[in-house]
Design an enzyme around this catalytic site. Structure first.
Site, mmCIF file in Angstrom:
data_model
loop_
_atom_site.group_PDB
_atom_site.id
_atom_site.type_symbol
_atom_site.label_atom_id
_atom_site.label_comp_id
_atom_site.label_asym_id
_atom_site.label_seq_id
_atom_site.Cartn_x
_atom_site.Cartn_y
_atom_site.Cartn_z
ATOM 1 N N ASP A 73 32.172 40.868 42.268
ATOM 2 C CA ASP A 73 33.640 40.956 42.299
ATOM 3 C C ASP A 73 34.172 40.862 43.732
ATOM 4 O O ASP A 73 33.400 40.647 44.681
ATOM 5 C CB ASP A 73 34.025 42.295 41.634
ATOM 6 N N ASP A 89 42.309 38.146 35.746
ATOM 7 C CA ASP A 89 41.733 38.928 34.639
ATOM 8 C C ASP A 89 42.433 38.644 33.310
ATOM 9 O O ASP A 89 43.649 38.505 33.247
ATOM 10 C CB ASP A 89 41.877 40.425 34.927
#
Ligand code: GLA
Length: 381
Positions: A126, A183
């Protein structure tokens, strides 16, 4: 290692967020095998954020949370492997993960070594809490190198949400897949937003570095970590089966990795069958990995075609609006002008049912938030 097809698996984040533990992972591993997900191709079981303690140990290594994972991660990895599955974990290029657990910034080599020792086969990486003085492209290269240096085959799944024009450099940085959009949330608007945003970057997706449109939300029905149930009215705006069908069609046709984000221990039959639809998975896993031709793309409507390795063509119409829509594709758009002596013999891509021969164009009424997906053979007129 070379990753030839979009990876398939399950990831803990969408439904469980920080609420993860050894029992959940082992039960999910069991279900992936018992309910046919592994046989359908879903082979990676990935633990996302929130698996460690908030501080590294004295030896500088990340420490698994002993309450969530009392036997450590090697134990979990061994169990997952014993089921014939591959095991994935998560870290972050920043100083801390998105949920504020230790990240791998400046610890890339020791963390890669730790993951390799535990038996990790897949690392999601990430981008939260990344120092402004640092360079993202460089730090993804560092982790790629650190993973390779372990000598273990570890699929490198980068996740910087498509920032810094990463479709230009993730392949050369060493990522096998990379999140090319923000996302996902379990709402149809999110599915459409991701798909139309992705449409511009599809050309970058190919073997050994696939664009990743994020984990599927199929089967969540508004519940869980990225669920969007309105607390004021829990019945309002819940995702529908039709919307999940559209999501699966888009992810398959666009060649995205297929990572299930729902709770497969409690998946209803509709969603289980959808996720295991052989015809759709075959499209997703087509060895040519061609990017679709995008004919139109907005949050209201997406029309596309994709050349398959067996000379068939997949045609897709997606209606993002709340009203039924008459949608069309002129075959000229895909290289078959009206004067060409060929037509398309069409099958419903989901069911394989024959839809007959079409010449010149496909015209179809598409249900609100629905899709029409066809697989067509080129035949003489
Ligand atoms: C980011 C990622 C998500 C998930 C969370 C975990 O938001 O994009 O997929 O991994 O972090 O905190």
């Amino acid at each position: 290692m070379v990753v030839n097809k979009p990876p398939m698996g399950w990831n803990s984040w969408n439904t469980f967020g920080e609420d993860i533990n050894e029992q959940l992972i082992m039960e999910t591993a069991d279900k992936m095998v018992e309910d046919g997900y592994l046989a359908a191709g879903y082979e990676y079981l990935v633990i996302d954020d929130c698996w460690s303690l908030r501080q590294r140990g004295e030896d500088g290594r990340i420490v698994p949370d002993p309450v969530k994972f009392p036997h450590g991660m090697k134990y979990v990895a061994d169990y997952v492997h014993s089921k014939g599955l591959k095991f994935g974990m998560y870290s972050c290029a920043g100083v801390m993960t998105c949920a504020d657990y230790p990240g791998s910034y400046d610890h890339e080599f020791v963390d890669a070594q730790t993951f390799a020792e535990w038996g990790v086969d897949y690392l999601k990486y990430d981008f939260c809490n990344f120092p402004t003085v640092a360079n993202g492209e460089h730090r993804y290269r560092v982790m790629s190198m650190a993973l390779k240096a372990t000598g273990r085959d570890i699929l490198f799944a980068a996740c910087n949400w498509g920032s810094d024009n990463c479709h230009h450099w993730m392949r050369s940085a060493g990522a096998h897949i990379y999140r090319s959009t923000g996302d996902i949330f379990d709402k149809f608007e999110s599915t459409m937003w991701i798909a139309q945003d992705q449409a511009k970057k599809l050309y970058a997706s190919a073997p050994n570095c696939f664009n990743d449109m994020d984990m599927l939300t199929i089967g969540m029905y508004g519940k869980g970590n990225v669920g969007m149930i309105d607390p004021e009215d829990p019945t309002k705006g819940l995702p529908t089966d039709e919307e999940y069908r559209t999501q699966f069609a888009l992810w398959c046709a666009f060649g995205s990795p297929l990572m299930i984000g729902g709770d497969i221990r409690n998946m209803n039959d509709y969603c289980k069958n959808l996720l295991q639809n052989k015809n759709l998975i075959e499209i997703n896993q087509d060895p040519a990995c061609n990017a679709p031709i995008v004919i139109t793309s907005s949050t209201d409507s997406i029309a596309f075609a994709r050349h398959m390795s067996d000379n068939t063509v997949v045609l897709g119409l997606v209606n993002g609006t709340a009203e039924p829509a008459r949608m069309y594709i002129f075959f000229d758009e895909i290289g078959l002008p009206s004067d060409a002596p060929y037509a398309l013999e069409c099958l419903d891509a989901f069911t394989g049912e024959s839809l007959g021969r079409m010449e010149d164009y496909l015209l179809q009424q598409v249900e609100p938030h629905g899709c029409h997906l066809i697989r067509a053979k080129i035949v003489k007129k």
